[in-house]
Scaffold this motif. Structure first.
Motif, PDB file in Angstrom:
ATOM      1  N   MET A 134      39.547  28.757  26.371  1.00 39.54           N
ATOM      2  CA  MET A 134      39.523  28.184  27.720  1.00 39.54           C
ATOM      3  C   MET A 134      39.414  29.298  28.755  1.00 39.54           C
ATOM      4  O   MET A 134      39.948  30.384  28.552  1.00 39.54           O
ATOM      5  CB  MET A 134      40.805  27.381  27.980  1.00 39.54           C
ATOM      6  N   PRO A 135      38.729  29.056  29.864  1.00 38.51           N
ATOM      7  CA  PRO A 135      38.661  30.075  30.923  1.00 38.51           C
ATOM      8  C   PRO A 135      40.054  30.348  31.501  1.00 38.51           C
ATOM      9  O   PRO A 135      40.892  29.445  31.558  1.00 38.51           O
ATOM     10  CB  PRO A 135      37.764  29.448  31.990  1.00 38.51           C
ATOM     11  N   TRP A 136      40.270  31.566  31.917  1.00 36.43           N
ATOM     12  CA  TRP A 136      41.541  31.951  32.532  1.00 36.43           C
ATOM     13  C   TRP A 136      41.574  31.438  33.969  1.00 36.43           C
ATOM     14  O   TRP A 136      40.631  31.628  34.725  1.00 36.43           O
ATOM     15  CB  TRP A 136      41.690  33.467  32.531  1.00 36.43           C
ATOM     16  N   THR A 137      42.677  30.816  34.344  1.00 37.04           N
ATOM     17  CA  THR A 137      42.850  30.361  35.729  1.00 37.04           C
ATOM     18  C   THR A 137      43.462  31.496  36.549  1.00 37.04           C
ATOM     19  O   THR A 137      44.044  32.437  35.994  1.00 37.04           O
ATOM     20  CB  THR A 137      43.785  29.137  35.802  1.00 37.04           C
ATOM     21  N   LEU A 138      43.358  31.378  37.853  1.00 33.61           N
ATOM     22  CA  LEU A 138      43.985  32.355  38.735  1.00 33.61           C
ATOM     23  C   LEU A 138      45.491  32.370  38.500  1.00 33.61           C
ATOM     24  O   LEU A 138      46.110  33.439  38.432  1.00 33.61           O
ATOM     25  CB  LEU A 138      43.677  32.026  40.196  1.00 33.61           C
ATOM     26  N   GLU A 139      46.083  31.221  38.332  1.00 29.89           N
ATOM     27  CA  GLU A 139      47.520  31.123  38.076  1.00 29.89           C
ATOM     28  C   GLU A 139      47.915  31.921  36.828  1.00 29.89           C
ATOM     29  O   GLU A 139      48.907  32.645  36.824  1.00 29.89           O
ATOM     30  CB  GLU A 139      47.908  29.658  37.909  1.00 29.89           C
ATOM     31  N   GLU A 140      47.134  31.792  35.762  1.00 24.50           N
ATOM     32  CA  GLU A 140      47.424  32.518  34.522  1.00 24.50           C
ATOM     33  C   GLU A 140      47.281  34.027  34.703  1.00 24.50           C
ATOM     34  O   GLU A 140      48.096  34.795  34.186  1.00 24.50           O
ATOM     35  CB  GLU A 140      46.479  32.064  33.402  1.00 24.50           C
ATOM     36  N   LYS A 141      46.254  34.443  35.431  1.00 28.43           N
ATOM     37  CA  LYS A 141      46.038  35.873  35.648  1.00 28.43           C
ATOM     38  C   LYS A 141      47.175  36.495  36.435  1.00 28.43           C
ATOM     39  O   LYS A 141      47.658  37.579  36.112  1.00 28.43           O
ATOM     40  CB  LYS A 141      44.706  36.109  36.373  1.00 28.43           C
ATOM     41  N   VAL A 142      47.623  35.798  37.480  1.00 28.31           N
ATOM     42  CA  VAL A 142      48.730  36.310  38.288  1.00 28.31           C
ATOM     43  C   VAL A 142      50.009  36.306  37.459  1.00 28.31           C
ATOM     44  O   VAL A 142      50.781  37.268  37.483  1.00 28.31           O
ATOM     45  CB  VAL A 142      48.897  35.496  39.593  1.00 28.31           C
ATOM     46  N   TYR A 143      50.241  35.249  36.694  1.00 26.04           N
ATOM     47  CA  TYR A 143      51.420  35.181  35.820  1.00 26.04           C
ATOM     48  C   TYR A 143      51.437  36.359  34.858  1.00 26.04           C
ATOM     49  O   TYR A 143      52.472  37.021  34.683  1.00 26.04           O
ATOM     50  CB  TYR A 143      51.434  33.860  35.045  1.00 26.04           C
ATOM     51  N   LEU A 144      50.307  36.630  34.244  1.00 26.19           N
ATOM     52  CA  LEU A 144      50.191  37.746  33.313  1.00 26.19           C
ATOM     53  C   LEU A 144      50.574  39.058  33.980  1.00 26.19           C
ATOM     54  O   LEU A 144      51.389  39.823  33.459  1.00 26.19           O
ATOM     55  CB  LEU A 144      48.759  37.826  32.763  1.00 26.19           C
ATOM     56  N   ALA A 145      50.017  39.318  35.142  1.00 26.48           N
ATOM     57  CA  ALA A 145      50.288  40.582  35.840  1.00 26.48           C
ATOM     58  C   ALA A 145      51.755  40.672  36.284  1.00 26.48           C
ATOM     59  O   ALA A 145      52.371  41.733  36.173  1.00 26.48           O
ATOM     60  CB  ALA A 145      49.355  40.731  37.036  1.00 26.48           C
ATOM     61  N   ASP A 180      47.068  45.426  40.027  1.00 29.50           N
ATOM     62  CA  ASP A 180      48.183  45.759  40.925  1.00 29.50           C
ATOM     63  C   ASP A 180      48.333  44.743  42.049  1.00 29.50           C
ATOM     64  O   ASP A 180      49.450  44.435  42.467  1.00 29.50           O
ATOM     65  CB  ASP A 180      48.024  47.166  41.494  1.00 29.50           C
ATOM     66  N   LYS A 181      47.211  44.206  42.522  1.00 28.54           N
ATOM     67  CA  LYS A 181      47.266  43.180  43.572  1.00 28.54           C
ATOM     68  C   LYS A 181      48.030  41.962  43.058  1.00 28.54           C
ATOM     69  O   LYS A 181      48.916  41.446  43.749  1.00 28.54           O
ATOM     70  CB  LYS A 181      45.856  42.773  43.987  1.00 28.54           C
ATOM     71  N   TYR A 182      47.702  41.516  41.852  1.00 23.57           N
ATOM     72  CA  TYR A 182      48.383  40.362  41.273  1.00 23.57           C
ATOM     73  C   TYR A 182      49.827  40.692  40.922  1.00 23.57           C
ATOM     74  O   TYR A 182      50.732  39.893  41.155  1.00 23.57           O
ATOM     75  CB  TYR A 182      47.655  39.865  40.033  1.00 23.57           C
ATOM     76  N   LYS A 183      50.063  41.861  40.360  1.00 19.11           N
ATOM     77  CA  LYS A 183      51.402  42.277  39.954  1.00 19.11           C
ATOM     78  C   LYS A 183      52.353  42.334  41.152  1.00 19.11           C
ATOM     79  O   LYS A 183      53.513  41.945  41.054  1.00 19.11           O
ATOM     80  CB  LYS A 183      51.340  43.635  39.276  1.00 19.11           C
ATOM     81  N   ASN A 184      51.862  42.803  42.276  1.00 13.72           N
ATOM     82  CA  ASN A 184      52.691  42.979  43.463  1.00 13.72           C
ATOM     83  C   ASN A 184      52.618  41.814  44.442  1.00 13.72           C
ATOM     84  O   ASN A 184      53.163  41.894  45.541  1.00 13.72           O
ATOM     85  CB  ASN A 184      52.302  44.282  44.170  1.00 13.72           C
ATOM     86  N   MET A 185      51.959  40.738  44.050  1.00 18.15           N
ATOM     87  CA  MET A 185      51.830  39.574  44.918  1.00 18.15           C
ATOM     88  C   MET A 185      53.215  38.991  45.218  1.00 18.15           C
ATOM     89  O   MET A 185      54.025  38.825  44.302  1.00 18.15           O
ATOM     90  CB  MET A 185      50.958  38.509  44.230  1.00 18.15           C
ATOM     91  N   PRO A 186      53.500  38.696  46.476  1.00 20.39           N
ATOM     92  CA  PRO A 186      54.794  38.076  46.801  1.00 20.39           C
ATOM     93  C   PRO A 186      54.958  36.737  46.073  1.00 20.39           C
ATOM     94  O   PRO A 186      53.989  36.006  45.859  1.00 20.39           O
ATOM     95  CB  PRO A 186      54.714  37.847  48.315  1.00 20.39           C
ATOM     96  N   TYR A 187      56.187  36.448  45.660  1.00 13.16           N
ATOM     97  CA  TYR A 187      56.438  35.217  44.913  1.00 13.16           C
ATOM     98  C   TYR A 187      56.043  33.972  45.700  1.00 13.16           C
ATOM     99  O   TYR A 187      55.602  32.986  45.117  1.00 13.16           O
ATOM    100  CB  TYR A 187      57.907  35.124  44.484  1.00 13.16           C
ATOM    101  N   GLU A 188      56.185  34.015  47.022  1.00 11.87           N
ATOM    102  CA  GLU A 188      55.811  32.867  47.844  1.00 11.87           C
ATOM    103  C   GLU A 188      54.317  32.565  47.699  1.00 11.87           C
ATOM    104  O   GLU A 188      53.905  31.409  47.609  1.00 11.87           O
ATOM    105  CB  GLU A 188      56.149  33.098  49.318  1.00 11.87           C
ATOM    106  N   GLU A 189      53.511  33.621  47.669  1.00 20.41           N
ATOM    107  CA  GLU A 189      52.063  33.446  47.505  1.00 20.41           C
ATOM    108  C   GLU A 189      51.740  32.930  46.100  1.00 20.41           C
ATOM    109  O   GLU A 189      50.900  32.056  45.912  1.00 20.41           O
ATOM    110  CB  GLU A 189      51.358  34.776  47.767  1.00 20.41           C
ATOM    111  N   TYR A 190      52.435  33.467  45.090  1.00 20.03           N
ATOM    112  CA  TYR A 190      52.247  33.000  43.713  1.00 20.03           C
ATOM    113  C   TYR A 190      52.622  31.527  43.593  1.00 20.03           C
ATOM    114  O   TYR A 190      51.906  30.742  42.958  1.00 20.03           O
ATOM    115  CB  TYR A 190      53.080  33.855  42.753  1.00 20.03           C
ATOM    116  N   GLU A 191      53.724  31.133  44.222  1.00 20.46           N
ATOM    117  CA  GLU A 191      54.152  29.736  44.178  1.00 20.46           C
ATOM    118  C   GLU A 191      53.100  28.816  44.790  1.00 20.46           C
ATOM    119  O   GLU A 191      52.892  27.700  44.306  1.00 20.46           O
ATOM    120  CB  GLU A 191      55.479  29.559  44.899  1.00 20.46           C
ATOM    121  N   GLN A 192      52.435  29.261  45.838  1.00 24.10           N
ATOM    122  CA  GLN A 192      51.371  28.461  46.458  1.00 24.10           C
ATOM    123  C   GLN A 192      50.209  28.263  45.484  1.00 24.10           C
ATOM    124  O   GLN A 192      49.621  27.179  45.417  1.00 24.10           O
ATOM    125  CB  GLN A 192      50.881  29.118  47.755  1.00 24.10           C
TER     126      GLN A 192
END
Length: 89
Positions: free
Chosen positions: A17-28, A64-76
């Motif tokens: 399956m293609p990777w979603t943005l949510e999965e990529k950020v979760y991974l990082a 690094d952008k995904y790894k350091n993303m604020p949790y509020e942005e990840y939650e969105q």
């Protein structure tokens, strides 16, 4: 937590399956704290696929952008993904 009873019969539920943005950020965000085994199981992805995605994100310069993303942005991102799943049903 294993995805199935017998490890040799186990296949990742998101294999191919293609990777979603949510999965990529979760991974990082969680690869460091949780480790490869936990992230792989959480995403329903093979460990090799997780490593390959991680290397791809690093090559693209967005790890690094995904790894350091604020949790509020990840939650969105997560909420947006959940709303999309509701509409697809």
């Amino acid at each position: 937590m294993p995805l199935c009873e017998a490890e040799e019969d186990c296949r990742a539920i998101n294999h191919g399956m293609p990777w979603t943005l949510e999965e990529k950020v979760y991974l990082a965000k969680f690869h460091g704290p949780d480790g490869l085994e936990m992230v792989s199981a959480s995403l329903g992805r093979d460990k090799h696929a997780v490593n390959a995605c991680m290397q791809r994100l690093k090559r693209q310069g967005i790890w690094d952008k995904y790894k350091n993303m604020p949790y509020e942005e990840y939650e969105q991102i997560v909420l947006k993904g959940e709303r999309g799943k509701e509409h697809a049903m």
